[in-house]
Design a protein around this motif. Sequence first.
Motif, PDB file in Angstrom:
ATOM      1  N   LEU A 143       0.586  -1.224   0.047  1.00  0.00           N
ATOM      2  CA  LEU A 143      -0.053   0.063   0.093  1.00  0.00           C
ATOM      3  C   LEU A 143       0.909   1.097  -0.331  1.00  0.00           C
ATOM      4  O   LEU A 143       0.196   2.428   0.216  1.00  0.00           O
ATOM      5  CB  LEU A 143      -0.956   0.061   1.400  1.00  0.00           C
ATOM      6  N   THR A 187      -7.255  -0.538  -2.420  1.00  0.00           N
ATOM      7  CA  THR A 187      -7.084  -1.085  -1.074  1.00  0.00           C
ATOM      8  C   THR A 187      -6.349   0.333  -0.215  1.00  0.00           C
ATOM      9  O   THR A 187      -7.217   0.627   0.842  1.00  0.00           O
ATOM     10  CB  THR A 187      -6.106  -2.098  -0.855  1.00  0.00           C
ATOM     11  N   ALA A 188      -5.338   0.826  -0.799  1.00  0.00           N
ATOM     12  CA  ALA A 188      -5.194   2.170  -0.110  1.00  0.00           C
ATOM     13  C   ALA A 188      -6.317   3.394  -0.025  1.00  0.00           C
ATOM     14  O   ALA A 188      -6.155   3.923   1.272  1.00  0.00           O
ATOM     15  CB  ALA A 188      -3.932   2.630  -0.635  1.00  0.00           C
ATOM     16  N   ILE A 190      -9.355   2.670  -0.045  1.00  0.00           N
ATOM     17  CA  ILE A 190     -10.428   2.391   1.119  1.00  0.00           C
ATOM     18  C   ILE A 190      -9.975   2.527   2.383  1.00  0.00           C
ATOM     19  O   ILE A 190     -10.683   3.036   3.267  1.00  0.00           O
ATOM     20  CB  ILE A 190     -10.557   0.825   0.900  1.00  0.00           C
ATOM     21  N   ARG A 191      -8.744   2.420   2.920  1.00  0.00           N
ATOM     22  CA  ARG A 191      -8.079   2.618   4.145  1.00  0.00           C
ATOM     23  C   ARG A 191      -8.285   3.861   4.512  1.00  0.00           C
ATOM     24  O   ARG A 191      -8.210   4.251   5.613  1.00  0.00           O
ATOM     25  CB  ARG A 191      -6.684   1.727   4.122  1.00  0.00           C
ATOM     26  N   ALA A 192      -7.749   4.688   3.361  1.00  0.00           N
ATOM     27  CA  ALA A 192      -7.877   6.309   3.627  1.00  0.00           C
ATOM     28  C   ALA A 192      -9.209   6.887   3.446  1.00  0.00           C
ATOM     29  O   ALA A 192      -9.482   8.092   3.737  1.00  0.00           O
ATOM     30  CB  ALA A 192      -6.850   6.795   2.677  1.00  0.00           C
ATOM     31  N   GLY A 193     -10.267   6.231   3.314  1.00  0.00           N
ATOM     32  CA  GLY A 193     -11.672   6.696   3.102  1.00  0.00           C
ATOM     33  C   GLY A 193     -12.006   7.451   1.981  1.00  0.00           C
ATOM     34  O   GLY A 193     -13.067   8.115   1.995  1.00  0.00           O
TER      35      GLY A 193
END
Length: 326
Positions: A143, A187-188, A190-193
């Motif tokens: 990521l 994915t990055a 999604i994790r960061a919103g």
Amino acid sequence: TVGLFVSLMPVKTWTQAAVVPLALSVCVSMHTFADTIREAFPVNAYLTVVDACLLAALVALSRHRWWSDIMAIVLFVFAALSVESGLLVWVVLVAAFAAGGRGVSRVGLGLATACLAAYFVARFGVLHVAAPTLIERSSGFGLQILEPDQLMARFGANPLPFYAYNVLASIGSVLFAEPRAGVFWITAGIRAGKVEPWVILNLVACTSLTVLIVRDIVVRWPHWRRLHFDEGDRLVVIFGALLVANATMNFVYTKDVIMSPTGAFFGLAGFVAVSRAAARVPATCPRDTSAGRDRAHPLCIVYRRAAPACTARLASTTCASRAGIS
């Protein structure tokens, strides 16, 4: 580039002609192609390699002429001396020959192989130019982008897992547009919103075309086992060989533009898969009594299903360029 790309498509029916815009949009809108036209070097080396690979395929898949072998060798030497990925010209020649293309003779292929061997002897035996090491440049992993010191700290003792990741990531970058330069942007995000729309468009468009290509390979596999290859099969075989060889070249670090030759042939393989899928639809369909009209002609079906993919590819490239993603 566009002229060579279109020349390689075996367009013999109206259905195949209808798929040409889709294949062309895949070629020019691939993220692997975008950096070739933004390259800042005095000589556009990576785009030169794309053209060399396309021209090599055109020579190898055409009727043999007295100058064909000379052209193949000149193309290989020129591309190999331009940038490392120019070695892929040899992969194109070998894959085309293996699939039944006889534009380049066995003698010509043997001479090209001798030139390849001479390249490795000169580079590693005479000039002592080794492959890049982990300490030379940053690279994407998972990521994030890892700097050289981070790469050394994590993989310095055993770089093989990192090399394997780079090869698989490069393959996924073409087939699914993810990861990009070794980084899983979705994915990055999604994790960061926050997930950028162009990333989703890229993923959907590439994955859809990959599914069609795989389906076409499954359908044609019985013919391949008997070594029966038609014009379309040869383009798919070249794409498969380039995918593996090109990704292997990325083992030290991942970079989208290095995969640009494979990206171009991804569009050609997509042309073959989509045109065959459309050809399997009956030319005359039974009347749809519920709607009171005849069902759509295969040409209409092609455009109706291909147009969203074309739009997605072009839109994703535009968004990515504005976002400054390379």
